[in-house]
Design a protein around this motif. Structure first.
Motif, PDB file in Angstrom:
ATOM      1  N   LEU A 103       4.705  -0.417 -11.133  1.00 20.87           N
ATOM      2  CA  LEU A 103       4.923   1.008 -11.288  1.00 20.87           C
ATOM      3  C   LEU A 103       5.492   1.393 -12.673  1.00 20.87           C
ATOM      4  CD1 LEU A 103       6.130   2.430  -7.777  1.00 20.87           C
ATOM      5  CD2 LEU A 103       3.908   2.746  -8.809  1.00 20.87           C
ATOM      6  N   ASP A 131       1.217   3.936  -3.319  1.00 16.71           N
ATOM      7  CA  ASP A 131       0.467   4.924  -2.862  1.00 16.71           C
ATOM      8  C   ASP A 131       0.417   6.243  -3.775  1.00 16.71           C
ATOM      9  OD1 ASP A 131      -1.330   5.840  -0.821  1.00 16.71           O
ATOM     10  OD2 ASP A 131       0.197   7.436  -0.308  1.00 16.71           O
ATOM     11  N   ALA A 132       1.668   6.506  -4.452  1.00 16.32           N
ATOM     12  CA  ALA A 132       1.771   7.586  -5.007  1.00 16.32           C
ATOM     13  C   ALA A 132       1.188   7.378  -6.565  1.00 16.32           C
ATOM     14  CB  ALA A 132       3.138   8.227  -5.087  1.00 16.32           C
ATOM     15  N   CYS A 133       0.834   6.139  -6.997  1.00 15.88           N
ATOM     16  CA  CYS A 133       0.619   5.867  -8.297  1.00 15.88           C
ATOM     17  C   CYS A 133      -0.583   6.657  -8.376  1.00 15.88           C
ATOM     18  CB  CYS A 133       0.654   4.520  -8.464  1.00 15.88           C
ATOM     19  SG  CYS A 133       0.175   3.890 -10.321  1.00 15.88           S
ATOM     20  N   PRO A 134      -0.910   7.467  -9.585  1.00 14.43           N
ATOM     21  CA  PRO A 134      -2.159   8.148  -9.653  1.00 14.43           C
ATOM     22  C   PRO A 134      -3.176   7.308 -10.654  1.00 14.43           C
ATOM     23  CG  PRO A 134      -0.338   8.845 -11.232  1.00 14.43           C
ATOM     24  CD  PRO A 134       0.016   7.915 -10.494  1.00 14.43           C
ATOM     25  N   ARG A 178       0.864  -1.341  -0.101  1.00 13.98           N
ATOM     26  CA  ARG A 178      -0.207   0.062  -0.226  1.00 13.98           C
ATOM     27  C   ARG A 178       0.786   1.256  -0.029  1.00 13.98           C
ATOM     28  NH1 ARG A 178      -2.752   3.420  -1.018  1.00 13.98           N
ATOM     29  NH2 ARG A 178      -4.516   4.047  -0.051  1.00 13.98           N
ATOM     30  N   ALA A 179       1.919   1.242   0.729  1.00 17.85           N
ATOM     31  CA  ALA A 179       2.804   2.127   0.897  1.00 17.85           C
ATOM     32  C   ALA A 179       3.607   2.631  -0.258  1.00 17.85           C
ATOM     33  CB  ALA A 179       3.808   2.238   2.068  1.00 17.85           C
ATOM     34  N   ARG A 180       3.850   1.340  -0.826  1.00 16.66           N
ATOM     35  CA  ARG A 180       4.900   1.574  -1.900  1.00 16.66           C
ATOM     36  C   ARG A 180       4.371   1.659  -3.070  1.00 16.66           C
ATOM     37  NH1 ARG A 180       8.159   1.406  -5.184  1.00 16.66           N
ATOM     38  NH2 ARG A 180      10.188  -0.058  -5.439  1.00 16.66           N
TER      39      ARG A 180
END
Ligand SMILES: Cc1ncc(COP(=O)(O)O)c(C=O)c1O
Length: 438
Positions: free
Chosen positions: A431, A327-330, A323-325
């Motif tokens: 990613l 998270d930033a993926c839009p 989830r943290a890894r």
């Protein structure tokens, strides 16, 4: 005799000693070469030791290890009655079969009665509804949990509704307390398919224990395994007795395997139109099955129960890591837990956003090419599955979220056999797919 017993005990001791010495397996991870599966069994010397003990007992059918597993699971879940069965599918079948017992009078589920369930489901959560001659009534799911939208239960009701069967999909709890209240209000049975969710809690209480029955799968993908296996559990002694009858050939007698005349009335009764005193062991009150397991399976399950707290913790940590890894993926959306709920994740569910570049198929192929396992939410929209064609069912709400998850949802693994290195590689590969695409 004493010499023979000593020889047998020494022989047994030597075999078990050897089994306990089994070296740990470890092969280094090679990115892109070593598979990162969605699930898998985590077993070691302890499982082999107990299974060997069961083999050496040569009891084979349900015996002391079955007692041990049922007790351990009952204590873990804080539930009074646990019955092992040969799969999670059998547990679901047994729950629904038990609810057809004529002993339940007006509340018994009869052919043509309706059972509410989500359309996004595992096939054998739905199949038992049809197998008992009832009609599945499908509702939509929520995008935040991929569980049934319980606000839709009311509109799915009809005068023929007898039960609600809902799964805690991928280990994330739905509001079982609210569903229980709804079922009580409308006089419905409530079966919780907790096959994916061993260890998940709601307000500190284990899921599966809110309903009349909870079910567990012990397939190797699941939180604890026996190879093939599962369990049905309940706090209701009368329902447990009915389920035991259906599990054990439909028999009326409650003697345990290997036991005779526990009630002291084996030759005293008058049943149906049978002769007076007909052996109670051969009196059948239900159209039953034999869904029992062997003691070797139970022994594996008993060893797994010793490690369950570690398994649940590892699944939660692995979910949080991903989830943290990611998270930033839009382009990706993730599930959330209800307030007061603690999931015991079966997998890491991911929804590809509608405006994401590329397609889910392309993304799954990309992950597959990099040896990262993926799965869909089981049958997707079950209404579109071949097994439901020609069957009687009713659709009680629009199935738009079901369609979204069928088309854009998937999940990757979080099981305890995955290392941080593997999870990190899985996240990075996901990613990487979007790099240069946007
Ligand atoms: C929600 C759910 N219910 C039932 C089952 C069936 O369990 P089994 O494979 O042990 O028959 C599964 C299997 O994965 C499942 O995910």
């Amino acid at each position: 005799m004493a010499d023979m017993n000593r020889a047998l005990s020494e022989w047994r001791g030597e075999i078990l000693h050897l089994v306990r010495q089994r070296p740990e397996e470890h092969s280094p991870f090679e990115a892109g070469k070593t598979p990162v599966p969605v699930s898998g069994k985590v077993i070691g010397a302890r499982e082999l030791e107990l299974m060997t003990e069961a083999v050496l007992d040569a009891w084979l059918t349900t015996g002391r290890f079955n007692d041990r597993f049922e007790k351990a699971l009952g204590e873990y879940l804080n539930v009074r009655h646990v019955l092992t069965v040969n799969s999670g599918s059998s547990a679901n079948l047994l729950a629904l079969a038990a609810l057809t017992s004529p002993e339940l009078g007006e509340r018994a589920i009869r052919p043509g009665d309706e059972v509410i369930t989500p359309a996004a489901n595992f096939p054998t959560t739905i199949a038992p509804i049809l197998q008992i001659g009832a009609v599945p009534v499908f509702v939509d799911i929520e995008l935040s949990t991929w569980n049934a939208d319980i606000a839709l239960l009311e509109q799915a009701l009809s005068p023929r509704t007898k039960a609600v069967v809902l799964a805690h999909s991928l280990g994330n709890p739905f509001d079982a307390a609210a569903v229980k209240r709804f079922c009580e209000q409308h006089g419905l049975w409530f079966v919780e398919d907790a096959c994916d969710a061993l260890g998940a809690t709601l307000g500190g209480r284990h899921v599966g224990t809110f309903g009349d029955f909870g079910t567990l799968s012990c397939y190797p993908a699941h939180h604890v395994t026996m190879g093939e296996g599962g369990a049905l559990y309940t706090n209701d002694a009368a329902l447990a007795r009915l389920a035991r009858s259906f599990r054990d050939w439909g028999r009326h007698c409650h003697c345990r395997t290997g036991q005779d005349n526990a009630c002291g009335h084996r030759f005293d009764g008058q049943y149906g139109e049978l002769p007076q005193g007909y052996d109670h062991k051969y009196v059948y009150s239900h159209v039953g099955y034999n869904l029992k397991i062997t003691d070797i399976q139970a022994a594996c399950g008993a060893a797994q129960m010793e490690r369950l707290p570690f398994f649940v913790k590892a699944r939660r940590e692995n979910w949080r890591f991903l989830r943290a890894r990611l998270d930033a993926c839009p382009w990706l959306e993730f599930e959330s837990e209800l307030p007061g709920a603690e999931a015991s994740w079966f997998g890491f569910p991911i929804l590809l956003k509608e405006n994401a570049p590329g397609t889910r198929l392309e993304l799954l192929r990309h992950l597959d090419a990099h040896k990262i396992g993926t799965r869909l939410l089981f049958a997707g929209n079950a209404v579109r599955q071949p097994f439901l064609q020609g069957q009687r069912f009713r659709v009680a709400s629009e199935l738009s979220n079901t369609g979204i998850v069928m088309n854009r949802g998937f999940w990757i693994g979080v099981f305890p056999g995955l290392t941080e290195e593997m999870l990190d590689y899985a996240a990075q590969t996901l990613l990487d797919y979007f790099k240069g695409k946007a």
